[in-house]
Motif scaffolding. Sequence first.
Motif, PDB file in Angstrom:
ATOM      1  N   ARG A  61       0.841  -1.201   0.000  1.00 59.00           N
ATOM      2  CA  ARG A  61       0.000   0.000   0.000  1.00 59.00           C
ATOM      3  C   ARG A  61       0.876   1.252   0.000  1.00 59.00           C
ATOM      4  O   ARG A  61       2.044   1.229   0.406  1.00 59.00           O
ATOM      5  CB  ARG A  61      -0.887   0.009   1.243  1.00 59.00           C
ATOM      6  CG  ARG A  61      -0.083   0.187   2.518  1.00 59.00           C
ATOM      7  CD  ARG A  61      -0.947   0.053   3.740  1.00 59.00           C
ATOM      8  NE  ARG A  61      -0.192   0.378   4.950  1.00 59.00           N
ATOM      9  CZ  ARG A  61      -0.672   0.267   6.175  1.00 59.00           C
ATOM     10  NH1 ARG A  61      -1.898  -0.187   6.363  1.00 59.00           N
ATOM     11  NH2 ARG A  61       0.073   0.591   7.206  1.00 59.00           N
ATOM     12  N   ASP A  65      -3.260   5.372  -0.472  1.00 57.49           N
ATOM     13  CA  ASP A  65      -4.195   4.243  -0.315  1.00 57.49           C
ATOM     14  C   ASP A  65      -4.729   4.207   1.116  1.00 57.49           C
ATOM     15  O   ASP A  65      -5.917   3.991   1.341  1.00 57.49           O
ATOM     16  CB  ASP A  65      -3.494   2.918  -0.651  1.00 57.49           C
ATOM     17  CG  ASP A  65      -2.955   2.896  -2.074  1.00 57.49           C
ATOM     18  OD1 ASP A  65      -3.612   3.475  -2.964  1.00 57.49           O
ATOM     19  OD2 ASP A  65      -1.873   2.322  -2.286  1.00 57.49           O
ATOM     20  N   LYS A  66      -3.836   4.429   2.072  1.00 56.81           N
ATOM     21  CA  LYS A  66      -4.248   4.407   3.490  1.00 56.81           C
ATOM     22  C   LYS A  66      -5.284   5.488   3.773  1.00 56.81           C
ATOM     23  O   LYS A  66      -6.301   5.249   4.411  1.00 56.81           O
ATOM     24  CB  LYS A  66      -3.030   4.664   4.408  1.00 56.81           C
ATOM     25  CG  LYS A  66      -2.116   3.488   4.578  1.00 56.81           C
ATOM     26  CD  LYS A  66      -1.083   3.759   5.660  1.00 56.81           C
ATOM     27  CE  LYS A  66       0.009   4.708   5.225  1.00 56.81           C
ATOM     28  NZ  LYS A  66       1.063   4.887   6.225  1.00 56.81           N
ATOM     29  N   ALA A  69      -8.629   5.013   1.940  1.00 58.97           N
ATOM     30  CA  ALA A  69      -9.399   3.902   2.508  1.00 58.97           C
ATOM     31  C   ALA A  69      -9.983   4.277   3.866  1.00 58.97           C
ATOM     32  O   ALA A  69     -10.764   3.520   4.437  1.00 58.97           O
ATOM     33  CB  ALA A  69      -8.512   2.670   2.650  1.00 58.97           C
ATOM     34  N   LEU A  71      -8.107   4.713   6.585  1.00 62.90           N
ATOM     35  CA  LEU A  71      -7.301   4.126   7.663  1.00 62.90           C
ATOM     36  C   LEU A  71      -6.534   5.181   8.453  1.00 62.90           C
ATOM     37  O   LEU A  71      -6.142   4.946   9.594  1.00 62.90           O
ATOM     38  CB  LEU A  71      -6.276   3.128   7.088  1.00 62.90           C
ATOM     39  CG  LEU A  71      -6.809   1.851   6.457  1.00 62.90           C
ATOM     40  CD1 LEU A  71      -5.667   1.040   5.869  1.00 62.90           C
ATOM     41  CD2 LEU A  71      -7.576   1.024   7.487  1.00 62.90           C
ATOM     42  N   GLU A  72      -6.284   6.329   7.804  1.00 64.51           N
ATOM     43  CA  GLU A  72      -5.488   7.397   8.416  1.00 64.51           C
ATOM     44  C   GLU A  72      -6.091   8.733   8.042  1.00 64.51           C
ATOM     45  O   GLU A  72      -6.575   8.882   6.921  1.00 64.51           O
ATOM     46  CB  GLU A  72      -4.056   7.369   7.853  1.00 64.51           C
ATOM     47  CG  GLU A  72      -3.044   6.732   8.748  1.00 64.51           C
ATOM     48  CD  GLU A  72      -1.633   6.787   8.173  1.00 64.51           C
ATOM     49  OE1 GLU A  72      -1.346   7.581   7.255  1.00 64.51           O
ATOM     50  OE2 GLU A  72      -0.807   6.007   8.655  1.00 64.51           O
ATOM     51  N   ARG A  97     -13.282   0.382  -0.885  1.00 62.23           N
ATOM     52  CA  ARG A  97     -12.487   0.933   0.227  1.00 62.23           C
ATOM     53  C   ARG A  97     -11.879  -0.190   1.067  1.00 62.23           C
ATOM     54  O   ARG A  97     -10.732  -0.107   1.511  1.00 62.23           O
ATOM     55  CB  ARG A  97     -13.357   1.831   1.113  1.00 62.23           C
ATOM     56  CG  ARG A  97     -13.676   3.162   0.490  1.00 62.23           C
ATOM     57  CD  ARG A  97     -14.148   4.151   1.541  1.00 62.23           C
ATOM     58  NE  ARG A  97     -15.381   3.743   2.192  1.00 62.23           N
ATOM     59  CZ  ARG A  97     -16.597   4.184   1.832  1.00 62.23           C
ATOM     60  NH1 ARG A  97     -16.737   5.041   0.847  1.00 62.23           N
ATOM     61  NH2 ARG A  97     -17.669   3.773   2.477  1.00 62.23           N
ATOM     62  N   GLU A  98     -12.667  -1.249   1.238  1.00 66.18           N
ATOM     63  CA  GLU A  98     -12.165  -2.408   1.986  1.00 66.18           C
ATOM     64  C   GLU A  98     -10.992  -3.065   1.262  1.00 66.18           C
ATOM     65  O   GLU A  98     -10.019  -3.473   1.884  1.00 66.18           O
ATOM     66  CB  GLU A  98     -13.280  -3.438   2.106  1.00 66.18           C
ATOM     67  CG  GLU A  98     -13.633  -3.834   3.508  1.00 66.18           C
ATOM     68  CD  GLU A  98     -14.932  -4.614   3.484  1.00 66.18           C
ATOM     69  OE1 GLU A  98     -14.893  -5.793   3.041  1.00 66.18           O
ATOM     70  OE2 GLU A  98     -15.979  -4.038   3.855  1.00 66.18           O
ATOM     71  N   ALA A 101      -8.040  -1.022   1.899  1.00 64.80           N
ATOM     72  CA  ALA A 101      -7.613  -1.158   3.295  1.00 64.80           C
ATOM     73  C   ALA A 101      -6.869  -2.475   3.530  1.00 64.80           C
ATOM     74  O   ALA A 101      -6.056  -2.586   4.442  1.00 64.80           O
ATOM     75  CB  ALA A 101      -8.821  -1.064   4.225  1.00 64.80           C
ATOM     76  N   ARG A 102      -7.154  -3.467   2.688  1.00 62.47           N
ATOM     77  CA  ARG A 102      -6.490  -4.776   2.845  1.00 62.47           C
ATOM     78  C   ARG A 102      -5.135  -4.844   2.153  1.00 62.47           C
ATOM     79  O   ARG A 102      -4.424  -5.849   2.266  1.00 62.47           O
ATOM     80  CB  ARG A 102      -7.390  -5.898   2.296  1.00 62.47           C
ATOM     81  CG  ARG A 102      -8.434  -6.386   3.302  1.00 62.47           C
ATOM     82  CD  ARG A 102      -9.141  -7.641   2.802  1.00 62.47           C
ATOM     83  NE  ARG A 102     -10.114  -7.343   1.760  1.00 62.47           N
ATOM     84  CZ  ARG A 102      -9.991  -7.672   0.476  1.00 62.47           C
ATOM     85  NH1 ARG A 102      -8.935  -8.326   0.046  1.00 62.47           N
ATOM     86  NH2 ARG A 102     -10.927  -7.353  -0.398  1.00 62.47           N
ATOM     87  N   LYS A 105       1.007  -3.661   4.210  1.00 64.76           N
ATOM     88  CA  LYS A 105       2.072  -2.707   4.499  1.00 64.76           C
ATOM     89  C   LYS A 105       3.402  -3.314   4.030  1.00 64.76           C
ATOM     90  O   LYS A 105       3.639  -4.493   4.232  1.00 64.76           O
ATOM     91  CB  LYS A 105       2.097  -2.476   6.015  1.00 64.76           C
ATOM     92  CG  LYS A 105       3.152  -1.527   6.492  1.00 64.76           C
ATOM     93  CD  LYS A 105       3.118  -1.439   8.011  1.00 64.76           C
ATOM     94  CE  LYS A 105       4.244  -0.530   8.480  1.00 64.76           C
ATOM     95  NZ  LYS A 105       4.287  -0.402   9.933  1.00 64.76           N
TER      96      LYS A 105
END
Length: 245
Positions: A61, A65-66, A69, A71-72, A97-98, A101-102, A105
């Motif tokens: 990612r 992307d984070k 999605a 996540l941040e 979005r999921e 998120a998957r 890293k």
Amino acid sequence: MRYLLISDIHANLQALEAVLEDAARIGYDAALCLGDLVGYGADPAGVIQRIDALRPAAIVRGNHDKVCAGLEPPTLFNDAARQSAEWTFATLSAGERERLARLPKGPASVEGSVEICHGAPFDEDYYVFTENDASRAIDAATVPLCLFGHTHVPAIFSSADDPVVHDNGTPAGELRLPRAGPALINVGSVGQPRDGDPRAAYGIVDVAKRVLQLRRVDYDVKEAQRRIRAAGLPEWLAVRLGRGQ
Ligand code: ZN
């Protein structure tokens, strides 16, 4: 194995399609994707689908992307990046979005001799622009080839005792990588190049032969710009594509 290297696509489907067409003509065995599939551009869902269809051998990612999605928070983003992240979040379906998120890293290992990351192996958000930035990553490298993205500028760095290639802004072409010592490689950005050349950038590396091809491909910049404007995204995001900035 010959790997297709793609990074920083940034929801630019026109650039991605042109790159995949060029790469299919040249030929490769598997794809590696170094993150930032979305953000800035107007086709996030199309790019996610196209990348998934490639079934990359490894993918990591990126910072966009984070954020896209959810996540941040976009704390470190400038206004245009934040606005496009908010637009992307709202435009993608919950499932898309999921999927974002998957994305794992980095770093991710490939064949035990290659690793891929978005920024640097020790920090996915770290920018490697200079030899100084690169030296920390080279010192920490445990494999001969480390592929990174994030800066949108093609660059090759290698250890000081192997001076064949360390060149920021390397011209497109075929390059022999050093036999010894780790090499740190950025093939540039598919969807938002920032080295003054607006053509889409990508690479193909032959791991056994240690040969890297840096490719630049013309694509329909005007259509990508038109779609950014039609989506109501910040004007600068369209302008910069025309300048490679
Ligand atoms: Zn990026």
